[in-house]
Design a protein around this motif. Structure first.
Motif, PDB file in Angstrom:
ATOM      1  N   HIS A   1       3.508   5.984  -5.600  1.00 42.42           N
ATOM      2  CA  HIS A   1       3.273   6.117  -7.047  1.00 42.42           C
ATOM      3  C   HIS A   1       2.225   7.199  -7.315  1.00 42.42           C
ATOM      4  CE1 HIS A   1       5.603   3.147  -9.211  1.00 42.42           C
ATOM      5  NE2 HIS A   1       5.322   2.225  -8.335  1.00 42.42           N
TER       6      HIS A   1
ATOM      7  N   GLN B   1       0.831  -1.209   0.000  1.00 44.70           N
ATOM      8  CA  GLN B   1       0.000   0.000   0.000  1.00 44.70           C
ATOM      9  C   GLN B   1       0.866   1.260   0.000  1.00 44.70           C
ATOM     10  OE1 GLN B   1      -2.235  -0.934   3.539  1.00 44.70           O
ATOM     11  NE2 GLN B   1      -4.090  -1.440   2.372  1.00 44.70           N
TER      12      GLN B   1
ATOM     13  N   GLN C   1       2.130   1.907  -3.431  1.00 44.61           N
ATOM     14  CA  GLN C   1       1.044   2.401  -4.291  1.00 44.61           C
ATOM     15  C   GLN C   1       0.792   3.887  -4.059  1.00 44.61           C
ATOM     16  OE1 GLN C   1      -2.269  -0.145  -3.385  1.00 44.61           O
ATOM     17  NE2 GLN C   1      -1.529  -1.849  -4.646  1.00 44.61           N
TER      18      GLN C   1
END
Length: 229
Positions: free
Chosen positions: A198, A192, A195
């Motif tokens: 990103h 997570q 992510q």
């Protein structure tokens, strides 16, 4: 050119030269330490300084403790894998290519940070114990070098100020500091956290490009208004 401006340029050049020399000295110390570690040694700051032919006083300004030196030298070993990941990413100056390079940057940097989390936490601990100095860099420049390698083609498009702002912003979304916030404070899993890193990097890149386009539109409108008046 006036004498005053000439002196300003000379002073700026001198400061840049000194800064580059400090980075080179720091790199020499780290490379020397890494080579000694690879041979199974656990060198002291004094031993590394002597092997690198750098004054002991200078070496201790960069690395006040053996732990800080050993940690930084070990982390320097991450450089080849990071550079390989960026080399494998798409090249070119298109927005798509740069987006892909930013994705590759974040993915590899955060994966390396997770894989080397104990070392990086040690580095944070050693760094915050010593106040930053205006004359000596408290930390290495690896992260900035990697970010600039990824988004370098944007320098001309964003302009100096916009480019510098994006580099600074991306530095906040990558590396161990971002993971400390996302994992220790937000309680996210490793996946997570990557992510979210990103997402933040993509959002910053998109906003930087949008800001530049908006600025160009305002500049064109201003020129048209001036011509009509």
């Amino acid at each position: 050119m006036s004498i005053s401006k000439s002196n300003d340029f000379a002073a700026a050049g001198l400061r840049k030269g000194r800064s580059n020399q400090k980075l080179r000295t720091r790199r020499v110390l780290l490379e020397t330490a890494a080579a000694m570690i690879a041979k199974g040694q656990r060198p002291t700051v004094t031993e590394v300084a002597d092997a690198a032919e750098v004054s002991r006083r200078t070496a201790y300004r960069y690395f006040p403790t053996q732990v800080k030196l050993m940690t930084e030298a070990s982390l320097e070993g991450l450089r080849p894998s990071m550079e390989s990941a960026l080399d494998a990413a798409p090249s070119g100056t298109t927005t798509g290519a740069i987006e892909a390079r930013v994705d590759a940057l974040v993915e590899q940097m955060q994966r390396l940070a997770l894989a080397n989390e104990p070392l990086l936490r040690t580095m944070i601990h050693e760094t915050v114990l010593h106040s930053p100095s205006d004359t000596q860099p408290p930390r290495g420049t690896r992260r900035i070098e990697w970010i600039e390698s990824a988004i370098g083609p944007l320098r001309a498009r964003l302009g100096p100020a916009g480019y510098a702002r994006l580099v600074s912003a991306l530095a906040l979304t990558t590396g161990i500091e971002a993971l400390l916030v996302l994992r220790d404070i937000r309680g996210l899993s490793a996946a997570q956290a990557v992510q979210v890193s990103h997402w933040m990097a993509r959002a910053l890149l998109k906003q930087s490009l949008a800001d530049r386009q908006a600025g160009q539109r305002r500049a064109r409108q201003k020129r048209r208004d001036a011509e009509d008046s």
